[in-house]
Write an enzyme that holds these catalytic residues in place. Structure first.
Site, PDB file in Angstrom:
ATOM      1  N   GLY A  44       0.816  -1.221   0.000  1.00 44.28           N
ATOM      2  CA  GLY A  44       0.000   0.000   0.000  1.00 44.28           C
ATOM      3  C   GLY A  44       0.845   1.264   0.000  1.00 44.28           C
ATOM      4  O   GLY A  44       0.549   2.231  -0.711  1.00 44.28           O
ATOM      5  N   CYS A  45       1.916   1.232   0.777  1.00 39.58           N
ATOM      6  CA  CYS A  45       2.791   2.404   0.889  1.00 39.58           C
ATOM      7  C   CYS A  45       3.555   2.629  -0.416  1.00 39.58           C
ATOM      8  O   CYS A  45       3.799   3.766  -0.817  1.00 39.58           O
ATOM      9  CB  CYS A  45       3.740   2.233   2.058  1.00 39.58           C
ATOM     10  SG  CYS A  45       2.852   1.994   3.623  1.00 39.58           S
ATOM     11  N   THR A  46       3.922   1.553  -1.070  1.00 38.72           N
ATOM     12  CA  THR A  46       4.621   1.639  -2.352  1.00 38.72           C
ATOM     13  C   THR A  46       3.698   2.248  -3.407  1.00 38.72           C
ATOM     14  O   THR A  46       4.091   3.149  -4.154  1.00 38.72           O
ATOM     15  CB  THR A  46       5.105   0.239  -2.799  1.00 38.72           C
ATOM     16  OG1 THR A  46       6.011  -0.251  -1.798  1.00 38.72           O
ATOM     17  CG2 THR A  46       5.815   0.296  -4.143  1.00 38.72           C
TER      18      THR A  46
END
Length: 158
Positions: A44-46
């Site tokens: 998700g952060c990527t």
């Protein structure tokens, strides 16, 4: 202390990628997007970081700086930035100073266990250093575009 829309955001100084130190006071006169993410190099952060990366030129046209923040160490942040070719700095907030300022440390549940972690959140600070918008409990899909549109609208007002 709770940040409120229209109120000045207290200055903070933090260690960031690229061997830099980021200070909010140094960014006065520009809009600033501060997005908090739970952990470097997770899916998700990527995706979220990539969405901001892909819109950076558009943020630049409205004089808006992008900063990503997590509790990862500086080495993990440097690796994340390099691997994803992020074109903005990532702040290493191991002592949670910036996280606490924006009140993004929340009780989360993972596999039935509770732990304190970063709630995915984004803040838009105006050129005078006041909080213009906030998004908490962010869903990644479409988020960077929404923040960009808010930054563009804010810039047009200024």
């Amino acid at each position: 202390m709770t940040l409120a829309i229209g109120q000045p955001v207290p200055d903070f100084t933090a260690t960031a990628t690229g061997d830099t130190t980021v200070s909010l006071a140094d960014l006065k006169g520009r809009q600033v997007v501060v997005f908090f993410y739970p952990k470097a190099s997770t899916p998700g952060c990527t995706t979220e970081g990539g969405d901001f990366r892909d819109r950076k030129a558009d943020f630049d046209t409205v004089d808006t700086v992008i900063l990503g923040v997590s509790r990862d160490g500086i080495r993990a942040q440097e690796n994340f930035k390099a691997k994803q070719a992020f074109n903005f700095e990532l702040i290493s907030d191991k002592d949670e100073e910036v996280c606490k300022l924006f009140d993004v440390i929340k009780l989360k549940k993972l596999y039935g266990k509770e732990h304190l972690g970063i709630e995915r959140s984004t803040f838009l600070i105006d050129a005078e250093g006041k909080l213009a918008r906030e998004w908490r409990g962010v869903k990644v899909k479409g988020h960077a575009q929404e923040v960009l549109e808010a930054a563009q609208a804010l810039h047009a007002e200024g």
